[in-house]
Motif scaffolding. Structure first.
Motif, mmCIF file in Angstrom:
data_model
loop_
_atom_site.group_PDB
_atom_site.id
_atom_site.type_symbol
_atom_site.label_atom_id
_atom_site.label_comp_id
_atom_site.label_asym_id
_atom_site.label_seq_id
_atom_site.Cartn_x
_atom_site.Cartn_y
_atom_site.Cartn_z
ATOM 1 N N HIS A 63 0.833 -1.208 0.000
ATOM 2 C CA HIS A 63 0.000 0.000 0.000
ATOM 3 C C HIS A 63 0.872 1.265 0.000
ATOM 4 O O HIS A 63 0.614 2.201 -0.761
ATOM 5 C CB HIS A 63 -0.941 -0.031 1.215
ATOM 6 C CG HIS A 63 -2.159 0.828 1.062
ATOM 7 N ND1 HIS A 63 -3.307 0.643 1.780
ATOM 8 C CD2 HIS A 63 -2.396 1.911 0.278
ATOM 9 C CE1 HIS A 63 -4.200 1.566 1.441
ATOM 10 N NE2 HIS A 63 -3.666 2.340 0.534
ATOM 11 N N ALA A 64 1.929 1.272 0.837
ATOM 12 C CA ALA A 64 2.803 2.460 0.893
ATOM 13 C C ALA A 64 3.478 2.716 -0.468
ATOM 14 O O ALA A 64 3.430 3.850 -0.964
ATOM 15 C CB ALA A 64 3.829 2.322 2.015
ATOM 16 N N PRO A 65 4.099 1.699 -1.100
ATOM 17 C CA PRO A 65 4.670 1.953 -2.434
ATOM 18 C C PRO A 65 3.624 2.413 -3.454
ATOM 19 O O PRO A 65 3.903 3.270 -4.298
ATOM 20 C CB PRO A 65 5.252 0.593 -2.851
ATOM 21 C CG PRO A 65 5.489 -0.117 -1.583
ATOM 22 C CD PRO A 65 4.458 0.366 -0.604
ATOM 23 N N TYR A 66 2.414 1.860 -3.356
ATOM 24 C CA TYR A 66 1.331 2.277 -4.266
ATOM 25 C C TYR A 66 1.073 3.779 -4.105
ATOM 26 O O TYR A 66 1.004 4.523 -5.082
ATOM 27 C CB TYR A 66 0.065 1.470 -3.952
ATOM 28 C CG TYR A 66 -1.165 1.918 -4.699
ATOM 29 C CD1 TYR A 66 -1.479 1.396 -5.954
ATOM 30 C CD2 TYR A 66 -2.021 2.876 -4.154
ATOM 31 C CE1 TYR A 66 -2.609 1.813 -6.643
ATOM 32 C CE2 TYR A 66 -3.149 3.298 -4.830
ATOM 33 C CZ TYR A 66 -3.443 2.761 -6.077
ATOM 34 O OH TYR A 66 -4.560 3.190 -6.751
ATOM 35 N N LEU A 67 0.953 4.233 -2.845
ATOM 36 C CA LEU A 67 0.665 5.649 -2.579
ATOM 37 C C LEU A 67 1.847 6.537 -2.974
ATOM 38 O O LEU A 67 1.659 7.598 -3.577
ATOM 39 C CB LEU A 67 0.330 5.858 -1.094
ATOM 40 C CG LEU A 67 -0.954 5.182 -0.605
ATOM 41 C CD1 LEU A 67 -1.119 5.381 0.899
ATOM 42 C CD2 LEU A 67 -2.181 5.716 -1.341
ATOM 43 N N LEU A 68 3.069 6.100 -2.654
ATOM 44 C CA LEU A 68 4.246 6.927 -2.975
ATOM 45 C C LEU A 68 4.443 7.026 -4.483
ATOM 46 O O LEU A 68 4.751 8.096 -5.010
ATOM 47 C CB LEU A 68 5.501 6.348 -2.313
ATOM 48 C CG LEU A 68 5.580 6.512 -0.792
ATOM 49 C CD1 LEU A 68 6.799 5.779 -0.237
ATOM 50 C CD2 LEU A 68 5.634 7.993 -0.407
ATOM 51 N N SER A 69 4.258 5.912 -5.177
ATOM 52 C CA SER A 69 4.423 5.931 -6.637
ATOM 53 C C SER A 69 3.378 6.831 -7.274
ATOM 54 O O SER A 69 3.667 7.578 -8.215
ATOM 55 C CB SER A 69 4.294 4.515 -7.216
ATOM 56 O OG SER A 69 5.366 3.734 -6.781
ATOM 57 N N THR A 70 2.167 6.778 -6.753
ATOM 58 C CA THR A 70 1.101 7.606 -7.320
ATOM 59 C C THR A 70 1.389 9.085 -7.066
ATOM 60 O O THR A 70 1.231 9.919 -7.970
ATOM 61 C CB THR A 70 -0.267 7.186 -6.728
ATOM 62 O OG1 THR A 70 -0.426 5.790 -6.984
ATOM 63 C CG2 THR A 70 -1.412 7.948 -7.359
#
Ligand SMILES: NC(=O)c1ccc[n+]([C@@H]2O[C@H](COP(=O)([O-])OP(=O)(O)OC[C@H]3O[C@@H](n4cnc5c(N)ncnc54)[C@H](OP(=O)(O)O)[C@@H]3O)[C@@H](O)[C@H]2O)c1
Length: 259
Positions: free
Chosen positions: A118-125
């Motif tokens: 979830h954290a990589p998803y949010l940071l990448s977005t």
């Protein structure tokens, strides 16, 4: 590496292990670095010392990725540090080992998914949105694992998080290709780090692993750093949505008995 000098890169989980190795290699390549850590203050101070001794400009930011609501503010700080970012390395991760029967309520499962997926998803977005507004290209490297492709007992949460990371990397690569934002995956095999060295360096354990790994040895954090530099560089300008596996041939071998 082609086009890396001067690039501004955020590396999450740079306080030890593979993240610290990535920071060292990217510093040598002339990148400016935003180094993230969570709890390991001594570790990040050491990484900062190493990269500044190599001549790199670097700043340090703290964030606990279990607290997903704080990630927007964390990313904004990271973006502002050098007035923008060219690269994002989602490296921070929890290597959780449990079984479904021990974690029947899925508490550890959900925590692992938060930090690793979830954290990589949010940071990448957030990174993609900022690059689009700034009308600039960007490169993302997601540090996954061979467990995204082939796994074993104890790793249901970890393997699910890494297989999920592989999958969202491909989707994001497809969605953001038009904006010249590349998303690739690094899938390491066994790489001894501070956390695992005491176990992996025991002779009987090392023999067990070396017998299974066709190249006959573990990987190094330096090699993971070199591969990350390659994925961020212009040498891979046309590479996106790919998984780069570095495991000495471990999962290519399959589970056949030795001959
Ligand atoms: N080593 C291997 O054999 C191997 C193989 C395949 C994939 N990987 C992947 O490589 C990445 C780095 O792991 P490593 O082996 O280098 O282990 P490590 O030395 O334990 O590094 C883990 C990093 O993740 C950070 N982190 C952990 N929980 C966090 C949280 N809640 N919020 C924010 N950051 C958090 C840690 O920060 P603090 O310590 O500062 O709290 C640390 O910097 C992971 O994604 C792992 O899955 C490792």
């Amino acid at each position: 590496m082609k086009g890396l000098k001067g690039k501004r890169v955020l590396i999450t989980g740079a306080s030890s292990g593979i993240g610290a190795g990535m920071a060292r290699v990217l510093a040598r390549e002339g990148c400016r670095l935003v180094l993230h850590f969570n709890r390991n203050q001594a570790g990040i101070e050491n990484t900062l010392k190493v990269v500044t001794n190599l001549g790199a400009e670097a700043v340090v930011l703290q964030s606990d990725f279990c607290l997903l609501d704080n990630l927007d503010a964390f990313f904004e700080q990271a973006w502002r540090a050098f007035d923008g970012l060219d690269g994002l390395v989602n490296n921070a991760g929890l290597v959780s080992k449990t079984t479904a029967l021990k974690d029947a309520k899925g508490i550890q499962f959900m925590e692992t998914l938060k930090v690793n997926l979830h954290a990589p998803y949010l940071l990448s977005t957030a990174f993609a949105q900022a690059c689009i507004i700034a009308k600039q290209p960007g490169a993302i490297v997601n540090n996954s694992s061979i467990h995204g492709q082939a796994t074993c007992e104890w790793f249901s949460a970890y393997a699910a998080s890494k297989a999920g990371l592989d999958a969202i990397s491909k989707v994001q690569a497809v969605e953001w290709g038009v904006h010249q934002i590349r998303v690739n995956v690094l899938a390491p095999g066994v790489v001894p780090v501070e956390r695992t060295k005491p176990i992996l360096s025991q002779p009987e354990m090392a023999k067990k692993w070396h017998d299974k790994i066709p190249s006959g040895r573990y990987g190094t954090t330096e090699e993971m750093g070199e591969a990350t530099a390659y994925l961020l560089s212009d040498a891979t300008a046309w590479m996106t949505g790919s998984v780069l596996t570095l495991d000495g041939g471990l999962i290519a071998r399959g589970n056949y008995p030795s001959r």
